[in-house]
Write a protein that holds these residues in place. Structure first.
Motif, PDB file in Angstrom:
ATOM      1  N   UNK A   1       0.832  -1.206   0.000  1.00  0.00           N
ATOM      2  CA  UNK A   1       0.000   0.000   0.000  1.00  0.00           C
ATOM      3  C   UNK A   1       0.865   1.255   0.000  1.00  0.00           C
ATOM      4  N   UNK A   2       1.910   1.250   0.797  1.00  0.00           N
ATOM      5  CA  UNK A   2       2.801   2.407   0.843  1.00  0.00           C
ATOM      6  C   UNK A   2       3.528   2.583  -0.483  1.00  0.00           C
ATOM      7  N   UNK A   3       3.978   1.491  -1.063  1.00  0.00           N
ATOM      8  CA  UNK A   3       4.697   1.553  -2.327  1.00  0.00           C
ATOM      9  C   UNK A   3       3.800   2.052  -3.460  1.00  0.00           C
ATOM     10  N   UNK A   4       2.569   1.584  -3.480  1.00  0.00           N
ATOM     11  CA  UNK A   4       1.628   1.973  -4.536  1.00  0.00           C
ATOM     12  C   UNK A   4       0.890   3.275  -4.227  1.00  0.00           C
ATOM     13  N   UNK A   5       1.081   3.772  -2.995  1.00  0.00           N
ATOM     14  CA  UNK A   5       0.413   4.998  -2.546  1.00  0.00           C
ATOM     15  C   UNK A   5      -1.110   4.863  -2.625  1.00  0.00           C
ATOM     16  N   UNK A   6      -1.573   3.712  -2.116  1.00  0.00           N
ATOM     17  CA  UNK A   6      -3.001   3.414  -2.058  1.00  0.00           C
ATOM     18  C   UNK A   6      -3.363   3.058  -0.627  1.00  0.00           C
ATOM     19  N   UNK A   7      -4.619   3.222  -0.255  1.00  0.00           N
ATOM     20  CA  UNK A   7      -5.037   2.773   1.075  1.00  0.00           C
ATOM     21  C   UNK A   7      -4.911   1.257   1.210  1.00  0.00           C
ATOM     22  N   UNK A   8      -4.686   0.803   2.421  1.00  0.00           N
ATOM     23  CA  UNK A   8      -4.567  -0.630   2.691  1.00  0.00           C
ATOM     24  C   UNK A   8      -5.820  -1.362   2.234  1.00  0.00           C
ATOM     25  N   UNK A   9      -6.980  -0.754   2.440  1.00  0.00           N
ATOM     26  CA  UNK A   9      -8.234  -1.405   2.038  1.00  0.00           C
ATOM     27  C   UNK A   9      -8.265  -1.661   0.531  1.00  0.00           C
ATOM     28  N   UNK A  10      -7.741  -0.736  -0.262  1.00  0.00           N
ATOM     29  CA  UNK A  10      -7.711  -0.924  -1.715  1.00  0.00           C
ATOM     30  C   UNK A  10      -6.744  -2.039  -2.092  1.00  0.00           C
ATOM     31  N   UNK A  11      -5.600  -2.101  -1.438  1.00  0.00           N
ATOM     32  CA  UNK A  11      -4.620  -3.146  -1.740  1.00  0.00           C
ATOM     33  C   UNK A  11      -5.170  -4.512  -1.338  1.00  0.00           C
ATOM     34  N   UNK A  12      -5.940  -4.576  -0.259  1.00  0.00           N
ATOM     35  CA  UNK A  12      -6.564  -5.844   0.124  1.00  0.00           C
ATOM     36  C   UNK A  12      -7.506  -6.329  -0.982  1.00  0.00           C
ATOM     37  N   UNK A  13      -8.256  -5.415  -1.573  1.00  0.00           N
ATOM     38  CA  UNK A  13      -9.166  -5.778  -2.672  1.00  0.00           C
ATOM     39  C   UNK A  13      -8.362  -6.240  -3.885  1.00  0.00           C
ATOM     40  N   UNK A  14      -7.320  -5.476  -4.243  1.00  0.00           N
ATOM     41  CA  UNK A  14      -6.501  -5.837  -5.404  1.00  0.00           C
ATOM     42  C   UNK A  14      -5.819  -7.189  -5.204  1.00  0.00           C
ATOM     43  N   UNK A  15      -5.262  -7.392  -4.015  1.00  0.00           N
ATOM     44  CA  UNK A  15      -4.577  -8.654  -3.727  1.00  0.00           C
ATOM     45  C   UNK A  15      -5.555  -9.823  -3.749  1.00  0.00           C
ATOM     46  N   UNK A  16      -6.744  -9.626  -3.206  1.00  0.00           N
ATOM     47  CA  UNK A  16      -7.756 -10.677  -3.238  1.00  0.00           C
ATOM     48  C   UNK A  16      -8.083 -11.102  -4.657  1.00  0.00           C
ATOM     49  N   UNK A  17      -8.180 -10.135  -5.554  1.00  0.00           N
ATOM     50  CA  UNK A  17      -8.436 -10.443  -6.960  1.00  0.00           C
ATOM     51  C   UNK A  17      -7.307 -11.230  -7.600  1.00  0.00           C
ATOM     52  N   UNK A  18      -6.068 -10.856  -7.258  1.00  0.00           N
ATOM     53  CA  UNK A  18      -4.921 -11.585  -7.810  1.00  0.00           C
ATOM     54  C   UNK A  18      -4.842 -13.005  -7.262  1.00  0.00           C
ATOM     55  N   UNK A  19      -5.173 -13.166  -5.997  1.00  0.00           N
ATOM     56  CA  UNK A  19      -5.162 -14.495  -5.386  1.00  0.00           C
ATOM     57  C   UNK A  19      -6.250 -15.364  -6.011  1.00  0.00           C
ATOM     58  N   UNK A  20      -7.420 -14.775  -6.247  1.00  0.00           N
ATOM     59  CA  UNK A  20      -8.513 -15.515  -6.890  1.00  0.00           C
ATOM     60  C   UNK A  20      -8.119 -16.007  -8.274  1.00  0.00           C
ATOM     61  N   UNK A  21      -7.290 -15.234  -8.976  1.00  0.00           N
ATOM     62  CA  UNK A  21      -6.846 -15.595 -10.321  1.00  0.00           C
ATOM     63  C   UNK A  21      -5.555 -16.421 -10.293  1.00  0.00           C
ATOM     64  N   UNK A  22      -5.100 -16.776  -9.091  1.00  0.00           N
ATOM     65  CA  UNK A  22      -3.886 -17.571  -8.891  1.00  0.00           C
ATOM     66  C   UNK A  22      -2.641 -16.890  -9.462  1.00  0.00           C
ATOM     67  N   UNK A  23      -2.627 -15.566  -9.411  1.00  0.00           N
ATOM     68  CA  UNK A  23      -1.465 -14.801  -9.844  1.00  0.00           C
ATOM     69  C   UNK A  23      -0.585 -14.404  -8.666  1.00  0.00           C
TER      70      UNK A  23
END
Length: 120
Positions: A67-89
């Motif tokens: 989140x700090x690296x991407x300059x996004x809120x932690x909540x947004x990174x949790x959503x993005x990461x969840x999507x990547x995990x769902x796609x097995x990326x």
């Protein structure tokens, strides 16, 4: 795009997640460790997810570090990461629990032993 005072981006966080407000993986914590899986990024991956994958290219990051690296809120990174995990990326693992406190007597004996070796 320029940022506002304080370095916050002008793009609202919900735009980076495609309007998704809740992560598909509610167990993702601030200190969950994200790692990129070996699969290549598919075409058409949203820019924010691609940026997260790129951030994970050199190794693992916690959600809060990403989140700090991407300059996004932690909540947004949790959503993005969840999507990547769902796609097995990407994969995530729980944070490493804090170590139990050391016995002060043991530490004293180790220090005494090291001092004895130094003077021997």
């Amino acid at each position: 795009m320029t940022g506002r005072r304080g370095g916050r981006p002008l793009v609202p966080a919900y735009l980076s997640t495609g309007g998704v407000a809740r992560p598909s993986r509610p167990h993702l914590e601030r200190l969950s460790v994200l790692t990129r899986a070996g699969a290549p990024a598919p075409a058409g991956l949203p820019a924010a997810q691609l940026a997260l994958l790129d951030a994970l290219e050199d190794g693992s990051l916690t959600v809060v570090e990403a989140a700090a690296l991407l300059r996004l809120p932690v909540s947004a990174v949790r959503v993005l990461a969840g999507g990547l995990i769902d796609r097995e990326l990407a994969t995530a693992r729980a944070p490493i629990p804090s170590a139990a406190r050391f016995d002060p007597d043991l530490l004293k004996r180790v220090a005494d032993g090291l001092r004895a070796l130094k003077h021997a």
